[in-house]
Design a protein around this motif. Structure first.
Motif, PDB file in Angstrom:
ATOM      1  N   ASN A  88       0.827  -1.216   0.000  1.00 30.67           N
ATOM      2  CA  ASN A  88       0.000   0.000   0.000  1.00 30.67           C
ATOM      3  C   ASN A  88       0.860   1.264   0.000  1.00 30.67           C
ATOM      4  OD1 ASN A  88       0.822  -0.816   2.614  1.00 30.67           O
ATOM      5  ND2 ASN A  88      -0.659   0.545   3.568  1.00 30.67           N
ATOM      6  N   ILE A  89       1.938   1.231  -0.790  1.00 27.18           N
ATOM      7  CA  ILE A  89       2.888   2.338  -0.831  1.00 27.18           C
ATOM      8  C   ILE A  89       3.142   2.765  -2.269  1.00 27.18           C
ATOM      9  CG2 ILE A  89       5.231   3.094  -0.295  1.00 27.18           C
ATOM     10  CD1 ILE A  89       5.297   1.133   1.985  1.00 27.18           C
ATOM     11  N   ALA A  90       3.122   4.066  -2.505  1.00 28.55           N
ATOM     12  CA  ALA A  90       3.568   4.633  -3.779  1.00 28.55           C
ATOM     13  C   ALA A  90       4.969   5.179  -3.578  1.00 28.55           C
ATOM     14  CB  ALA A  90       2.625   5.737  -4.221  1.00 28.55           C
ATOM     15  N   PHE A  91       5.909   4.742  -4.392  1.00 30.23           N
ATOM     16  CA  PHE A  91       7.288   5.226  -4.323  1.00 30.23           C
ATOM     17  C   PHE A  91       7.474   6.292  -5.397  1.00 30.23           C
ATOM     18  CE2 PHE A  91       7.517   1.029  -2.406  1.00 30.23           C
ATOM     19  CZ  PHE A  91       8.263   1.288  -1.267  1.00 30.23           C
ATOM     20  N   VAL A  92       7.875   7.485  -4.955  1.00 29.39           N
ATOM     21  CA  VAL A  92       7.925   8.647  -5.845  1.00 29.39           C
ATOM     22  C   VAL A  92       9.328   9.260  -5.814  1.00 29.39           C
ATOM     23  CG1 VAL A  92       6.988  10.937  -6.315  1.00 29.39           C
ATOM     24  CG2 VAL A  92       5.485   9.120  -5.451  1.00 29.39           C
ATOM     25  N   GLU A  93       9.900   9.467  -6.988  1.00 24.81           N
ATOM     26  CA  GLU A  93      11.162  10.198  -7.089  1.00 24.81           C
ATOM     27  C   GLU A  93      10.854  11.681  -7.158  1.00 24.81           C
ATOM     28  OE1 GLU A  93      15.024  10.653 -10.089  1.00 24.81           O
ATOM     29  OE2 GLU A  93      13.672   8.928 -10.293  1.00 24.81           O
ATOM     30  N   GLY A  94      11.481  12.466  -6.279  1.00 21.65           N
ATOM     31  CA  GLY A  94      11.183  13.885  -6.288  1.00 21.65           C
ATOM     32  C   GLY A  94      12.038  14.669  -5.318  1.00 21.65           C
ATOM     33  N   GLN A 114      10.435  20.918  -3.705  1.00 18.31           N
ATOM     34  CA  GLN A 114       9.445  21.240  -4.740  1.00 18.31           C
ATOM     35  C   GLN A 114       8.461  20.075  -4.852  1.00 18.31           C
ATOM     36  OE1 GLN A 114      12.102  22.015  -8.128  1.00 18.31           O
ATOM     37  NE2 GLN A 114      11.696  24.202  -7.913  1.00 18.31           N
ATOM     38  N   LEU A 115       7.691  19.859  -3.817  1.00 14.43           N
ATOM     39  CA  LEU A 115       6.742  18.752  -3.809  1.00 14.43           C
ATOM     40  C   LEU A 115       5.606  19.018  -4.798  1.00 14.43           C
ATOM     41  CD1 LEU A 115       6.530  18.065   0.037  1.00 14.43           C
ATOM     42  CD2 LEU A 115       7.817  16.768  -1.690  1.00 14.43           C
ATOM     43  N   THR A 116       5.141  17.962  -5.438  1.00 14.09           N
ATOM     44  CA  THR A 116       4.105  18.095  -6.468  1.00 14.09           C
ATOM     45  C   THR A 116       2.702  17.834  -5.919  1.00 14.09           C
ATOM     46  OG1 THR A 116       4.428  15.772  -7.108  1.00 14.09           O
ATOM     47  CG2 THR A 116       5.710  17.439  -8.294  1.00 14.09           C
ATOM     48  N   PHE A 117       2.562  17.649  -4.622  1.00 18.15           N
ATOM     49  CA  PHE A 117       1.261  17.354  -4.027  1.00 18.15           C
ATOM     50  C   PHE A 117       0.496  18.641  -3.723  1.00 18.15           C
ATOM     51  CE2 PHE A 117       4.480  14.266  -2.592  1.00 18.15           C
ATOM     52  CZ  PHE A 117       4.028  13.152  -3.275  1.00 18.15           C
ATOM     53  N   ALA A 156      13.186  25.602   2.095  1.00 22.77           N
ATOM     54  CA  ALA A 156      12.172  25.110   1.167  1.00 22.77           C
ATOM     55  C   ALA A 156      11.631  23.762   1.610  1.00 22.77           C
ATOM     56  CB  ALA A 156      12.766  24.998  -0.242  1.00 22.77           C
ATOM     57  N   ALA A 157      12.501  22.904   2.127  1.00 23.62           N
ATOM     58  CA  ALA A 157      12.070  21.573   2.556  1.00 23.62           C
ATOM     59  C   ALA A 157      11.074  21.651   3.710  1.00 23.62           C
ATOM     60  CB  ALA A 157      13.281  20.742   2.953  1.00 23.62           C
ATOM     61  N   TRP A 158      11.413  22.430   4.747  1.00 21.42           N
ATOM     62  CA  TRP A 158      10.500  22.577   5.879  1.00 21.42           C
ATOM     63  C   TRP A 158       9.180  23.191   5.427  1.00 21.42           C
ATOM     64  CZ3 TRP A 158      11.212  19.972  10.106  1.00 21.42           C
ATOM     65  CH2 TRP A 158      12.491  19.726  10.607  1.00 21.42           C
ATOM     66  N   SER A 159       9.250  24.197   4.556  1.00 17.82           N
ATOM     67  CA  SER A 159       8.061  24.888   4.084  1.00 17.82           C
ATOM     68  C   SER A 159       7.152  23.971   3.267  1.00 17.82           C
ATOM     69  CB  SER A 159       8.461  26.103   3.244  1.00 17.82           C
ATOM     70  OG  SER A 159       7.340  26.757   2.711  1.00 17.82           O
ATOM     71  N   GLU A 160       7.742  23.159   2.400  1.00 14.91           N
ATOM     72  CA  GLU A 160       6.959  22.290   1.542  1.00 14.91           C
ATOM     73  C   GLU A 160       6.273  21.168   2.330  1.00 14.91           C
ATOM     74  OE1 GLU A 160       6.596  22.066  -2.478  1.00 14.91           O
ATOM     75  OE2 GLU A 160       6.061  23.736  -1.198  1.00 14.91           O
ATOM     76  N   VAL A 161       6.977  20.581   3.282  1.00 15.38           N
ATOM     77  CA  VAL A 161       6.349  19.539   4.100  1.00 15.38           C
ATOM     78  C   VAL A 161       5.178  20.127   4.881  1.00 15.38           C
ATOM     79  CG1 VAL A 161       6.689  17.955   6.036  1.00 15.38           C
ATOM     80  CG2 VAL A 161       8.405  18.108   4.231  1.00 15.38           C
TER      81      VAL A 161
END
Length: 230
Positions: free
Chosen positions: A117-123, A127-130, A152-157
């Motif tokens: 039940n896991i989607a593995f995503v390269e990214g 710059q998250l695409t969700f 950017a990482a903290w902000s995107e999460v």
């Protein structure tokens, strides 16, 4: 046996059951091989109890019975999280990593232990695409100290986590173990594994309190384990 130790023993067991996927990195993360134990003790000052403690704290968002959407970034090889996700069959899990090699290792481990039940995503975590407010929970184990653009990482999460959602994880901070700091500065940073600047426990807590409510930070040697609610 408390919940943290029970989970950690499951992780160790799953690691040994897929020994063909073993590596020095995984052995250190799970405290499951002689070389991994040596590095864990020498560099990080962590014995088996210390590893069990920080892993349990970092994975709190993936609690028993969780059945929502969860993001893990970066997943790495999945040696710590995938055995826990095996106990969450109703969750919708997305594991993201920038490295195709890490994702391939994680996919192989998921197949080996029967987690589907896991989607593995390269990214790129910066710059998250969700969509905004997409996930109910997020986990980041030992990742933020490696991200080149930490802001950017903290902000995107934070952006992709819904109001009321929980973020838990662990990150290297200054001010804990001097030997760890020496190795990070003179080896891990120069090799590109870690990327400065690094937070202290105090600056990490202040950073998180600017984004989240109900923030807690607990250090296990040089690893700050955080939990926060959006």
């Amino acid at each position: 046996m408390d919940e943290e130790l029970r989970r950690y023993e499951k992780i160790r067991g799953a690691y040994h059951s897929v020994g063909r996927l073993a590596s020095l990195y995984d052995g250190m993360m799970t405290y499951s091989t002689w070389s991994g134990k040596f590095v864990s003790r020498l560099v990080w000052g962590l014995d088996r109890n210390g590893v069990s403690r920080y892993v349990g704290l970092a994975l709190r968002a993936a609690h028993e019975g969780f059945d929502g959407r969860l993001l893990e970034v970066p997943v790495g090889t999945g040696c710590l999280s995938l055995p826990v996700y095996a106990e969450l069959p109703n969750a919708d899990i997305t594991c993201l990593d920038y490295s195709p090699a890490m994702l391939a290792a994680a996919r192989a481990r998921a197949d080996a232990i029967g987690v589907h039940n896991i989607a593995f995503v390269e990214g790129d975590v910066g710059q998250l695409t969700f969509e905004d407010n997409f996930f109910d929970a997020a986990v980041s184990i030992n990742g933020f100290h490696a991200f080149p653009d930490k802001e950017a990482a903290w902000s995107e999460v934070h952006r992709v986590l819904r109001p009321g959602g929980r973020l838990t994880g662990s990150v290297f901070v200054l001010g804990g173990n001097p030997r760890t700091e020496f190795v990070v500065k003179h080896l891990y940073t120069r090799m590109g594994f870690f990327t400065p600047p690094y937070d202290t426990e105090e600056s990490l807590k202040a950073r998180l309190e600017n984004l989240y409510r109900d923030v807690t930070v607990e250090c296990v040697e040089s690893l700050a384990c955080f939990s926060c609610i959006k």
